[in-house]
Design a protein around this motif. Structure first.
Motif, PDB file in Angstrom:
ATOM      1  N   TYR A 164       0.834  -1.206   0.000  1.00 15.91           N
ATOM      2  CA  TYR A 164       0.000   0.000   0.000  1.00 15.91           C
ATOM      3  C   TYR A 164       0.871   1.259   0.000  1.00 15.91           C
ATOM      4  N   THR A 176       2.815   1.665  -3.428  1.00 13.75           N
ATOM      5  CA  THR A 176       1.936   2.013  -4.546  1.00 13.75           C
ATOM      6  C   THR A 176       1.477   3.455  -4.468  1.00 13.75           C
ATOM      7  N   SER A 177       1.149   3.913  -3.267  1.00 10.81           N
ATOM      8  CA  SER A 177       0.686   5.290  -3.108  1.00 10.81           C
ATOM      9  C   SER A 177       1.834   6.280  -3.240  1.00 10.81           C
ATOM     10  N   LYS A 229      -0.174   9.023  -5.954  1.00 15.17           N
ATOM     11  CA  LYS A 229      -1.617   9.238  -5.901  1.00 15.17           C
ATOM     12  C   LYS A 229      -2.198   8.384  -4.777  1.00 15.17           C
ATOM     13  N   LEU A 283      -4.615   5.628  -2.840  1.00 15.74           N
ATOM     14  CA  LEU A 283      -5.087   4.297  -3.211  1.00 15.74           C
ATOM     15  C   LEU A 283      -6.525   4.365  -3.706  1.00 15.74           C
ATOM     16  N   SER A 284      -6.841   3.492  -4.654  1.00 15.64           N
ATOM     17  CA  SER A 284      -8.231   3.372  -5.111  1.00 15.64           C
ATOM     18  C   SER A 284      -9.002   2.512  -4.106  1.00 15.64           C
ATOM     19  N   VAL A 337      -7.177  -3.743  -4.644  1.00 14.64           N
ATOM     20  CA  VAL A 337      -6.857  -2.326  -4.413  1.00 14.64           C
ATOM     21  C   VAL A 337      -5.598  -1.924  -5.172  1.00 14.64           C
ATOM     22  N   THR A 351      -5.597   0.616  -8.387  1.00 16.25           N
ATOM     23  CA  THR A 351      -4.843   1.864  -8.243  1.00 16.25           C
ATOM     24  C   THR A 351      -3.900   2.083  -9.412  1.00 16.25           C
TER      25      THR A 351
END
Length: 422
Positions: free
Chosen positions: A9, A12-13, A18, A20-21, A94, A98
């Motif tokens: 998490y 990726t963020s 950006k 997380l979706s 997720v 994302t």
């Protein structure tokens, strides 16, 4: 798995630049996994003893004291396993959503130095200003090397799987490269979400067998389904931290990771072979078809290639670099060593003829403890020592870190290698 989830998490963020979706779902995945851990501990306290490998069919034969455990303990464990599968699936969805939605960074990234490497207490006010200017310059360099772009779907998949690294030079220069940490997160999530149905299939057989343990389930199919999930879960904590290597190496080597084709080329093979390599666990299950045995040995040998390529690129990256051998880099490269030793032993076991002699011996616990205990777990410790100071703006105890490192290295490698020797 929990280490993989939080770093997945975070990575990726942060490097996807950006949110997380589905941040709400990310939080739900954490609490679902926590509930699963609690139930697994309770099942053990209730007398359940199958270990991390749900021994089939013993896991699903409660009420037979001579060979199994109680129905409550078995049911608690099965429910916990369902929750594990749910949490992992939410995580994968997720991460994938994302990275497949909206704009994504294109280019390479240069990472700054670790918080606290310049001793602020000794540097004084002037040192603070100098570090502030240095961080501003590093941020600007990072922005110069990457920009946000909304890639077409086909191009995005090609970039996130590292396929573009196999293009000719002309086409490689025309295809956008995304930060390699995002490639590792995407492949991690993709491999695991493909393997998760194996867990749910195994558990479905388990719940059916609670009512009729003799004839309700096909145990060979159940075991095959389990390993279709269980081998990707070994790569689940590994692949994301291999991507993290391309964050730590430049961060402590004071360099940037360029779009080097050999850094990106292994990832598509991790994706392919990680989903096929499970079947070498069923060599001794003679009723399985011969083609499955052939696929399993081929995949087992095939995954050695991207693994060794990653290890060599990691070692070559620090060659003649000004790397800082702090607690993070030492944990990380010790983890690479554990993974390498465990990988060689795994390849030995994955040879059809050799497995006849190594099957169900202490070589197996040796292999898995090298792969996980002194592999990605050490890398996870390195990540924690690097990121916690960044998040809290506080120094961690250097002395306790040294004690932690040396005791873990001695105990972890000692335990795993003794298993292998036995």
């Amino acid at each position: 798995s929990v280490n993989t989830m939080w770093f997945g998490y975070y990575a990726t963020s942060k490097w996807g630049r950006k949110p997380l979706s589905g941040m709400r779902w990310a939080k739900i995945s954490f609490w679902v996994m926590e509930a699963a851990v609690i139930l697994i501990l309770l099942s053990g306290l209730s007398g359940f003893g199958a270990g991390w490998y749900n021994l089939m069919p013993l896991t699903f034969l409660p009420g037979r004291p001579a060979e199994s455990w109680g129905a409550v303990a078995a049911s608690t464990f099965l429910v916990a396993d369902v929750l594990v599968g749910v949490a992992l699936t939410i995580f994968c969805v997720v991460i994938i959503f994302t990275l497949l939605r909206g704009k994504i960074p294109v280019g390479t990234q240069r990472f700054g130095s670790r918080h606290g490497e310049v001793e602020m207490e000794e540097a004084g006010g002037r040192g603070k200003e100098k570090e502030k200017e240095q961080k501003l310059e590093e941020t600007q360099q990072d922005l110069e090397h990457t920009h946000m772009e909304d890639l077409p779907a086909a191009v995005r998949w090609v970039s996130l799987l590292g396929i573009n690294a196999w293009f000719t030079k002309k086409w490689r220069e025309l295809t956008p490269a995304v930060p390699i940490v995002l490639v590792s997160a995407f492949v991690t999530a993709l491999v695991q979400i493909i393997g998760n149905p194996g867990l749910f299939a195994q558990l479905a057989h388990g719940f059916m067998s609670l009512q009729n343990p003799v004839t309700a389930s096909n145990w060979l199919l159940t075991k095959d389904a389990w390993w279709f999930f269980a081998h990707p879960i070994v790569y689940f904590p590994l692949l994301i931290f291999l991507g993290g290597m391309y964050f730590f190496a430049p961060r402590y080597g004071k360099e940037k990771v360029p779009f080097n084709k050999w850094n990106y080329r292994p990832w598509v093979f991790y994706f392919i072979f990680s989903t096929l390599v499970f079947s070498h666990h069923v060599f001794m299950d003679i009723p399985n078809p011969i083609w499955l045995q052939i696929v399993s040995q081929t995949a087992s040998l095939g995954i050695v290639w991207p693994s060794s390529l990653t290890i060599f690129t990691a070692l070559l990256f620090i060659w003649r670099s000004k790397i800082s051998w702090n607690i993070t880099t030492r944990f990380f490269y010790a983890g690479l060593a554990g993974w390498a030793f465990g990988g060689f032993q795994g390849t030995q076991t994955a040879m059809w003829g050799t497995d006849v002699y190594l099957h169900n011996t202490m070589s197996m616990p040796g292999h898995i403890h090298l792969m996980l205990l002194v592999g990605p777990l050490l890398m996870a410790f390195g990540v924690l020592y690097a990121i916690i100071p960044d998040l809290t703006k506080k120094h961690m105890s250097k002395n306790l870190g040294e004690i932690h490192f040396w005791l873990t290295i001695f105990g972890g490698f000692g335990l795993a290698l003794l298993f292998a020797m036995i």
